[in-house]
Write a protein that holds these residues in place. Sequence first.
Motif, PDB file in Angstrom:
ATOM      1  N   ILE A 214       0.834  -1.206   0.000  1.00  0.00           N
ATOM      2  CA  ILE A 214       0.000   0.000   0.000  1.00  0.00           C
ATOM      3  C   ILE A 214       0.868   1.254   0.000  1.00  0.00           C
ATOM      4  O   ILE A 214       0.634   2.209  -0.772  1.00  0.00           O
ATOM      5  CB  ILE A 214      -0.958  -0.003   1.210  1.00  0.00           C
ATOM      6  CG1 ILE A 214      -2.044  -1.064   1.024  1.00  0.00           C
ATOM      7  CG2 ILE A 214      -1.589   1.375   1.422  1.00  0.00           C
ATOM      8  CD1 ILE A 214      -2.922  -1.278   2.235  1.00  0.00           C
ATOM      9  N   LEU A 215       1.853   1.280   0.861  1.00  0.00           N
ATOM     10  CA  LEU A 215       2.744   2.450   0.931  1.00  0.00           C
ATOM     11  C   LEU A 215       3.462   2.674  -0.393  1.00  0.00           C
ATOM     12  O   LEU A 215       3.616   3.819  -0.846  1.00  0.00           O
ATOM     13  CB  LEU A 215       3.753   2.273   2.065  1.00  0.00           C
ATOM     14  CG  LEU A 215       3.180   2.342   3.481  1.00  0.00           C
ATOM     15  CD1 LEU A 215       4.226   1.940   4.508  1.00  0.00           C
ATOM     16  CD2 LEU A 215       2.653   3.748   3.788  1.00  0.00           C
ATOM     17  N   LYS A 216       3.856   1.612  -1.029  1.00  0.00           N
ATOM     18  CA  LYS A 216       4.560   1.713  -2.309  1.00  0.00           C
ATOM     19  C   LYS A 216       3.636   2.310  -3.380  1.00  0.00           C
ATOM     20  O   LYS A 216       4.037   3.193  -4.140  1.00  0.00           O
ATOM     21  CB  LYS A 216       5.058   0.341  -2.746  1.00  0.00           C
ATOM     22  CG  LYS A 216       5.962   0.387  -3.975  1.00  0.00           C
ATOM     23  CD  LYS A 216       6.578  -0.973  -4.243  1.00  0.00           C
ATOM     24  CE  LYS A 216       7.641  -0.870  -5.325  1.00  0.00           C
ATOM     25  NZ  LYS A 216       8.799  -0.054  -4.924  1.00  0.00           N
ATOM     26  N   LEU A 217       2.407   1.827  -3.435  1.00  0.00           N
ATOM     27  CA  LEU A 217       1.449   2.342  -4.413  1.00  0.00           C
ATOM     28  C   LEU A 217       1.225   3.836  -4.243  1.00  0.00           C
ATOM     29  O   LEU A 217       1.236   4.599  -5.219  1.00  0.00           O
ATOM     30  CB  LEU A 217       0.109   1.609  -4.279  1.00  0.00           C
ATOM     31  CG  LEU A 217       0.008   0.189  -4.832  1.00  0.00           C
ATOM     32  CD1 LEU A 217      -1.376  -0.370  -4.556  1.00  0.00           C
ATOM     33  CD2 LEU A 217       0.282   0.158  -6.331  1.00  0.00           C
ATOM     34  N   LEU A 218       1.021   4.262  -3.001  1.00  0.00           N
ATOM     35  CA  LEU A 218       0.700   5.666  -2.752  1.00  0.00           C
ATOM     36  C   LEU A 218       1.918   6.576  -2.889  1.00  0.00           C
ATOM     37  O   LEU A 218       1.782   7.747  -3.257  1.00  0.00           O
ATOM     38  CB  LEU A 218       0.078   5.821  -1.359  1.00  0.00           C
ATOM     39  CG  LEU A 218      -1.298   5.164  -1.194  1.00  0.00           C
ATOM     40  CD1 LEU A 218      -1.795   5.310   0.240  1.00  0.00           C
ATOM     41  CD2 LEU A 218      -2.317   5.764  -2.160  1.00  0.00           C
ATOM     42  N   ARG A 219       3.103   6.052  -2.604  1.00  0.00           N
ATOM     43  CA  ARG A 219       4.322   6.855  -2.717  1.00  0.00           C
ATOM     44  C   ARG A 219       4.752   7.064  -4.166  1.00  0.00           C
ATOM     45  O   ARG A 219       5.249   8.135  -4.533  1.00  0.00           O
ATOM     46  CB  ARG A 219       5.472   6.188  -1.955  1.00  0.00           C
ATOM     47  CG  ARG A 219       5.413   6.327  -0.451  1.00  0.00           C
ATOM     48  CD  ARG A 219       6.475   5.423   0.175  1.00  0.00           C
ATOM     49  NE  ARG A 219       6.464   5.477   1.634  1.00  0.00           N
ATOM     50  CZ  ARG A 219       7.060   4.585   2.424  1.00  0.00           C
ATOM     51  NH1 ARG A 219       7.716   3.565   1.868  1.00  0.00           N
ATOM     52  NH2 ARG A 219       7.014   4.707   3.738  1.00  0.00           N
ATOM     53  N   GLU A 220       4.553   6.044  -4.973  1.00  0.00           N
ATOM     54  CA  GLU A 220       5.145   6.052  -6.306  1.00  0.00           C
ATOM     55  C   GLU A 220       4.202   6.481  -7.419  1.00  0.00           C
ATOM     56  O   GLU A 220       4.628   6.655  -8.558  1.00  0.00           O
ATOM     57  CB  GLU A 220       5.722   4.662  -6.618  1.00  0.00           C
ATOM     58  CG  GLU A 220       6.856   4.289  -5.667  1.00  0.00           C
ATOM     59  CD  GLU A 220       7.582   3.025  -6.093  1.00  0.00           C
ATOM     60  OE1 GLU A 220       7.230   2.445  -7.145  1.00  0.00           O
ATOM     61  OE2 GLU A 220       8.526   2.628  -5.378  1.00  0.00           O
TER      62      GLU A 220
ATOM     63  N   GLY B 191       7.133  -6.786  -8.052  1.00  0.00           N
ATOM     64  CA  GLY B 191       6.626  -7.880  -8.872  1.00  0.00           C
ATOM     65  C   GLY B 191       5.108  -7.905  -8.915  1.00  0.00           C
ATOM     66  O   GLY B 191       4.503  -8.084  -9.978  1.00  0.00           O
ATOM     67  N   ILE B 192       4.482  -7.713  -7.753  1.00  0.00           N
ATOM     68  CA  ILE B 192       3.018  -7.698  -7.693  1.00  0.00           C
ATOM     69  C   ILE B 192       2.458  -6.543  -8.518  1.00  0.00           C
ATOM     70  O   ILE B 192       1.478  -6.704  -9.260  1.00  0.00           O
ATOM     71  CB  ILE B 192       2.531  -7.590  -6.236  1.00  0.00           C
ATOM     72  CG1 ILE B 192       2.977  -8.813  -5.433  1.00  0.00           C
ATOM     73  CG2 ILE B 192       1.003  -7.456  -6.187  1.00  0.00           C
ATOM     74  CD1 ILE B 192       2.786  -8.655  -3.931  1.00  0.00           C
ATOM     75  N   MET B 193       3.078  -5.369  -8.411  1.00  0.00           N
ATOM     76  CA  MET B 193       2.611  -4.209  -9.183  1.00  0.00           C
ATOM     77  C   MET B 193       2.681  -4.476 -10.685  1.00  0.00           C
ATOM     78  O   MET B 193       1.763  -4.127 -11.433  1.00  0.00           O
ATOM     79  CB  MET B 193       3.441  -2.977  -8.826  1.00  0.00           C
ATOM     80  CG  MET B 193       3.093  -2.369  -7.479  1.00  0.00           C
ATOM     81  SD  MET B 193       4.117  -0.932  -7.068  1.00  0.00           S
ATOM     82  CE  MET B 193       3.559   0.253  -8.298  1.00  0.00           C
ATOM     83  N   SER B 194       3.756  -5.106 -11.126  1.00  0.00           N
ATOM     84  CA  SER B 194       3.895  -5.428 -12.548  1.00  0.00           C
ATOM     85  C   SER B 194       2.794  -6.382 -12.998  1.00  0.00           C
ATOM     86  O   SER B 194       2.178  -6.197 -14.062  1.00  0.00           O
ATOM     87  CB  SER B 194       5.263  -6.062 -12.818  1.00  0.00           C
ATOM     88  OG  SER B 194       6.315  -5.168 -12.523  1.00  0.00           O
TER      89      SER B 194
END
Length: 295
Positions: A17-23, A221-224
């Motif tokens: 979640i943090l990665k999605l919102l940060r990037e 990997g999950i985001m990709s």
Amino acid sequence: MKILVTGGLGFIGSNFILKLLRESDDFEIVNVDAELYGADKRNLSEIKNNKKYEFVKGNITNRHLMEEIISKCDLVVNFAAESFVDRSISDANPFLVSNIRGAFTILDIITKQKKRMVQISTDEVFGSLSSGTATEESKLNPSSPYAATKAAAELLINSYCVTYDSDVIITRCTNNYGPRQFPEKLIPKTIILANQEQKIPIYGKGQNIRDWIHVDDHCNGIMSLLLDGKSGQSYNISGNNEVDNTTIVKKILDVMGKSEDLVEYVEDRPGHDFRYSMSSNKISKELSWKPKISF
């Protein structure tokens, strides 16, 4: 794009979640978490007032709740699971409820609502390998009740993909490490106990082998796959860092300047898999993913 993340207060879910919102500014997140064992609200305290983040306390087995939330989202990433092997050996029932019934509830709803789902599975579904490495085509051979429930969820998903053309991707990952990890796990437990000059228990002879990957690489990997993975497919995500438990613990002690006398070998747990190994060639070839953080 609005993404439902289930189990987002846990170790990997919170990092995702943090990665999605940060990037990216392209995502809104709804996080459904029952706040059971392994969940920690502090993992996401920094975004509790973020306008693109909403937390809902609830259980993924609650069909009415999940129908309502999924109807408002574009896709679902299911991290929600009972995931501690030792606890599954003591009492398997909560694992059946969450990991099979919960996953099925989401699967059935996304099929009817025609949404995409990413199911977060585990390398443990392949069981212990004396040699070689598991690919996406390897047979499922789980050893623990935990692994069996995750494998069962995979089989349900496969059946829905064949029967109903459900839009689901399965990801399997090896052992994660990194920020926000539950202190019961090997690496944080070793650091905490070593700091306190307490004995560090290692099962059996400490020769059990695991592959290790940083949680940020796993989330990449999950985001990709979330965006570009092929529906109805499974993908292995590994770090190519196969190391035995004793070596990891002693390396941590060396870095911390602590004595190896802190190591204490204890009775092995029942059905303890000796070695896990997975190839991530498929995701590397199809999506050019590879781990970036050295173990």
